[in-house]
Scaffold this motif. Structure first.
Motif, PDB file in Angstrom:
ATOM      1  N   VAL A 163       0.816  -1.069  -0.083  1.00 42.12           N
ATOM      2  CA  VAL A 163       0.022  -0.051  -0.053  1.00 42.12           C
ATOM      3  C   VAL A 163       0.843   1.020   0.007  1.00 42.12           C
ATOM      4  N   ASP A 164       1.898   1.284   1.020  1.00 37.23           N
ATOM      5  CA  ASP A 164       2.727   2.465   0.985  1.00 37.23           C
ATOM      6  C   ASP A 164       3.504   2.594  -0.537  1.00 37.23           C
TER       7      ASP A 164
ATOM      8  N   ILE B 161     -10.094   3.371  -6.629  1.00 32.07           N
ATOM      9  CA  ILE B 161      -9.691   2.430  -7.432  1.00 32.07           C
ATOM     10  C   ILE B 161     -10.272   1.003  -6.847  1.00 32.07           C
ATOM     11  N   GLY B 162      -9.968   0.628  -5.535  1.00 31.44           N
ATOM     12  CA  GLY B 162     -10.610  -0.392  -5.241  1.00 31.44           C
ATOM     13  C   GLY B 162     -11.832  -0.415  -5.079  1.00 31.44           C
TER      14      GLY B 162
ATOM     15  N   ILE C  79     -13.531  -5.694  -2.349  1.00 32.20           N
ATOM     16  CA  ILE C  79     -14.267  -5.300  -1.048  1.00 32.20           C
ATOM     17  C   ILE C  79     -14.171  -6.452  -0.321  1.00 32.20           C
ATOM     18  N   LYS C  80     -13.585  -6.374   1.037  1.00 30.28           N
ATOM     19  CA  LYS C  80     -13.459  -7.407   2.080  1.00 30.28           C
ATOM     20  C   LYS C  80     -15.004  -7.813   2.523  1.00 30.28           C
ATOM     21  N   ALA C  81     -14.928  -8.791   3.414  1.00 35.29           N
ATOM     22  CA  ALA C  81     -16.111  -9.101   4.009  1.00 35.29           C
ATOM     23  C   ALA C  81     -16.217  -7.789   5.229  1.00 35.29           C
ATOM     24  N   GLY C  82     -17.300  -7.419   5.136  1.00 36.85           N
ATOM     25  CA  GLY C  82     -17.927  -6.431   5.998  1.00 36.85           C
ATOM     26  C   GLY C  82     -17.746  -5.225   5.317  1.00 36.85           C
ATOM     27  N   GLY C  83     -17.649  -5.007   4.023  1.00 37.87           N
ATOM     28  CA  GLY C  83     -17.676  -3.874   3.200  1.00 37.87           C
ATOM     29  C   GLY C  83     -16.649  -3.088   3.215  1.00 37.87           C
TER      30      GLY C  83
ATOM     31  N   LEU D 109      -7.472  -2.711   0.427  1.00 39.97           N
ATOM     32  CA  LEU D 109      -6.066  -1.721  -0.041  1.00 39.97           C
ATOM     33  C   LEU D 109      -5.043  -2.765  -0.756  1.00 39.97           C
ATOM     34  N   ASP D 110      -4.904  -3.434   0.055  1.00 42.99           N
ATOM     35  CA  ASP D 110      -3.502  -4.458  -0.008  1.00 42.99           C
ATOM     36  C   ASP D 110      -3.558  -5.082  -1.553  1.00 42.99           C
TER      37      ASP D 110
END
Length: 259
Positions: A186-187, A223-224, A230-234, A238-239
């Motif tokens: 991410v950085d 962009i994501g 999208i991860k579980a939980g909405g 980012l990774d």
């Protein structure tokens, strides 16, 4: 942050090739031609009094006026050839250089050096007109050096990418490090987005159909979301988004460039 352990080994590879080669072709990426110049390779060539040519590869990824500007800047120090393995551009000019060089000695060896993923193998395959070197968008695919016969008295030395003395993050920005191997992708993606926003923000719009924000993190989130990572939980992954952006940069899908 650790520097790649390989750098010592690769500096010794560079030294070995520079002692074997009569001439050096340093391959750089046309999108970031100054950043992909390898100062260690250039210094070693100078110390050993070797003729060095800079081949600006992937010239099809930038506008002609940008490539011309890059050539003018670098030409103040070294002879330059604009090249595109993909579009078969610059091949005649490079062959002319090789023919001239081949008149100087009975046998001539040309060391083809540069960072991983600048297109050394593609250049060799284009000159040879057949696949003799491994090409892959994955940085660091060439394993060990190879001697390739081009003409009866001209040999090319194909080499692994030389990544002397640099941090992995810096190499990733050059497109020379596999995103999956990064500790904090991410950085690195944020640094890349910042560079793109400074130099050609429309490249992000073209690649991802999003309007860049002033904050690189907000741009990455956009962009994501657009990619539906999208991860579980909405929450936006980012990774995964960062790795995708870095791979798109490696593969030339983001049309940005700067000097």
């Amino acid at each position: 942050m650790e520097k790649p352990r390989e750098w010592l080994r690769e500096k010794s590879i560079a030294k070995k090739i520079l002692s074997e080669a009569d001439v050096v072709f340093e391959v750089v990426d046309s999108r970031i031609p100054l950043e992909t110049r390898n100062k260690v390779v250039e210094q070693l060539a100078k110390e050993r009094n070797k003729k060095l040519y800079i081949i600006i590869n992937k010239a099809d990824l930038v506008p002609p006026e940008f490539a011309k500007k890059a050539k003018e800047i670098i030409q103040k120090e070294y002879p330059v050839v604009l090249f595109s393995a993909h579009k078969n551009r610059g091949k005649k000019e490079l062959n002319r250089v090789i023919k001239e060089l081949s008149k100087e000695k009975k046998l001539i060896k040309i060391g083809v050096l540069g960072y991983p993923n600048v297109g050394k193998s593609s250049l060799i395959n284009t000159l040879k007109r057949k696949k003799v070197a491994t090409t892959s968008p994955k940085p660091g695919m060439t394993r060990g050096e190879k001697l390739i016969k081009l003409y009866k008295n001209v040999y090319l030395i194909d080499t692994p990418g030389i990544i002397t003395l640099e941090f992995q993050d810096d190499l990733a920005l050059k497109g020379s490090w596999i995103p999956e191997k990064l500790e904090y992708p991410v950085d690195v993606a944020l640094k890349l987005i910042e560079k793109i926003q400074e130099n050609r923000p429309e490249a992000l719009k073209e690649a991802y159909k999003v309007e860049p924000e002033q904050e690189p993190l907000k741009t990455l989130e956009k962009i994501g979301k657009q990619l539906n990572y999208i991860k579980a939980g909405g929450e936006i992954d980012l990774d995964r988004t960062a790795k995708k952006v870095l791979w798109d940069w490696i593969k030339g899908n983001i049309k940005a460039y700067w000097i």
